[in-house]
Design an enzyme around this catalytic site. Structure first.
Site, mmCIF file in Angstrom:
data_model
loop_
_atom_site.group_PDB
_atom_site.id
_atom_site.type_symbol
_atom_site.label_atom_id
_atom_site.label_comp_id
_atom_site.label_asym_id
_atom_site.label_seq_id
_atom_site.Cartn_x
_atom_site.Cartn_y
_atom_site.Cartn_z
ATOM 1 N N GLU A 1 9.863 -3.620 0.746
ATOM 2 C CA GLU A 1 10.407 -4.917 0.317
ATOM 3 C C GLU A 1 11.200 -4.814 -0.976
ATOM 4 O OE1 GLU A 1 7.365 -3.957 0.224
ATOM 5 O OE2 GLU A 1 6.435 -4.536 -1.670
ATOM 6 N N CYS B 1 0.843 -1.010 0.930
ATOM 7 C CA CYS B 1 0.206 -0.523 -0.295
ATOM 8 C C CYS B 1 -1.199 -1.123 -0.459
ATOM 9 C CB CYS B 1 1.118 -0.782 -1.485
ATOM 10 S SG CYS B 1 0.744 0.310 -2.859
ATOM 11 N N HIS C 1 6.596 0.556 -0.451
ATOM 12 C CA HIS C 1 7.048 -0.836 -0.599
ATOM 13 C C HIS C 1 8.467 -1.009 -0.065
ATOM 14 C CE1 HIS C 1 3.900 -2.414 -3.343
ATOM 15 N NE2 HIS C 1 3.766 -1.143 -3.661
HETATM 16 N N1 GLN Z 1 -3.286 0.725 -6.725
HETATM 17 C C1 GLN Z 1 -3.271 -0.534 -6.052
HETATM 18 C C2 GLN Z 1 -4.609 -0.842 -5.409
HETATM 19 O O1 GLN Z 1 -5.512 -0.120 -5.468
HETATM 20 C C3 GLN Z 1 -2.190 -0.599 -5.000
HETATM 21 C C4 GLN Z 1 -0.827 -0.607 -5.663
HETATM 22 C C5 GLN Z 1 0.214 -1.398 -4.941
HETATM 23 O O2 GLN Z 1 -0.040 -2.189 -4.041
HETATM 24 N N2 GLN Z 1 1.433 -1.216 -5.390
HETATM 25 O O3 GLN Z 1 -4.725 -1.877 -4.815
#
Ligand code: GLN
Length: 211
Positions: free
Chosen positions: A188, A76, A186
């Site tokens: 995890e 992410c 994610h």
């Molecule tokens: N929107 C977040 C960002 O720009 C990422 C979100 C996340 O890691 N769950 O870093």
């Protein structure tokens, strides 16, 4: 194995590694990068992670480690950190780079904070069994360079989407380039350890190549 511990869901990744019997250390200082065989960049907020890694003097050592071939898994926000190009980033946002991909931040829509679907991820163990992908204000990969292997996409009819075509349909959400690996989602948070196992195997294979 290291887990970058400046911000984000460090503990969940560490728990997944422990469940796989992998010893891990928190990385907050440049010196803690020495002797790592792999590193996880957790989810969280990439703009904050960018500012903190710069403030802590970690940015250049991390970039050097990546170009030296350290295996890195970004989830992410961590995927954003690995991307060569970010769309919808903040004006002064920088990434570590290394992966020849263009990612769009918060791509699934600002209102849709989180979204879940099963998807096919054939490179994992038990390849026929789909993986539950949890997206939390997640990026997707909008373009990949020639050296990048696409590992998973959002299905054409993601669960929970309306009858019409979802803008998320078919988007790339997991990819690999050499020793760099990234997922928009994610793993995890689901208790399914197969994505972490994939990375641990990648780290092991990289270590054996060097030895
Ligand atoms: N929107 C977040 C960002 O720009 C990422 C979100 C996340 O890691 N769950 O870093």
């Amino acid at each position: 194995m290291g887990v970058l511990a400046v911000q984000g869901d460090v503990r969940e990744h560490a728990q997944a590694l422990s469940a796989l019997g992998v010893t891990w250390v928190r990385v907050r200082r440049p010196g803690e990068l020495a002797d790592l065989d792999g590193l996880i960049l957790p989810g969280g907020e990439s703009t904050v992670q960018d500012k903190l890694t710069r403030a802590l003097g970690l940015r250049d050592p991390l970039r050097a480690a990546i170009s030296d071939g350290l295996p890195v898994y970004g989830s992410c926000a961590g995927m954003i950190m690995l991307a060569s190009t970010v769309l919808d980033g903040e004006a002064d946002q920088q990434t570590l780079g290394g992966m020849d991909v263009t990612v769009r931040r918060n791509a699934f829509g600002r209102q849709v904070d989180s979204f879940e679907t099963d998807l096919r991820f054939p490179a994992l163990t038990e390849p026929e069994r789909p993986i539950r992908a949890v997206f939390i204000r997640a990026p997707w990969i909008e373009a990949v360079g020639p050296g990048v292997e696409v590992l998973a996409r959002v299905p054409e009819r993601p669960q929970g989407s309306d009858a019409g075509v979802s803008p998320a349909a078919g988007r790339v959400v997991a990819a690999r380039q050499g020793n760099l690996f990234a997922t928009s989602f994610h793993p995890e948070v689901t208790g399914d350890l197969r994505v972490h196992r994939y990375f641990v195997d990648l780290v092991r294979a990289a270590r054996e190549r060097v030895a």
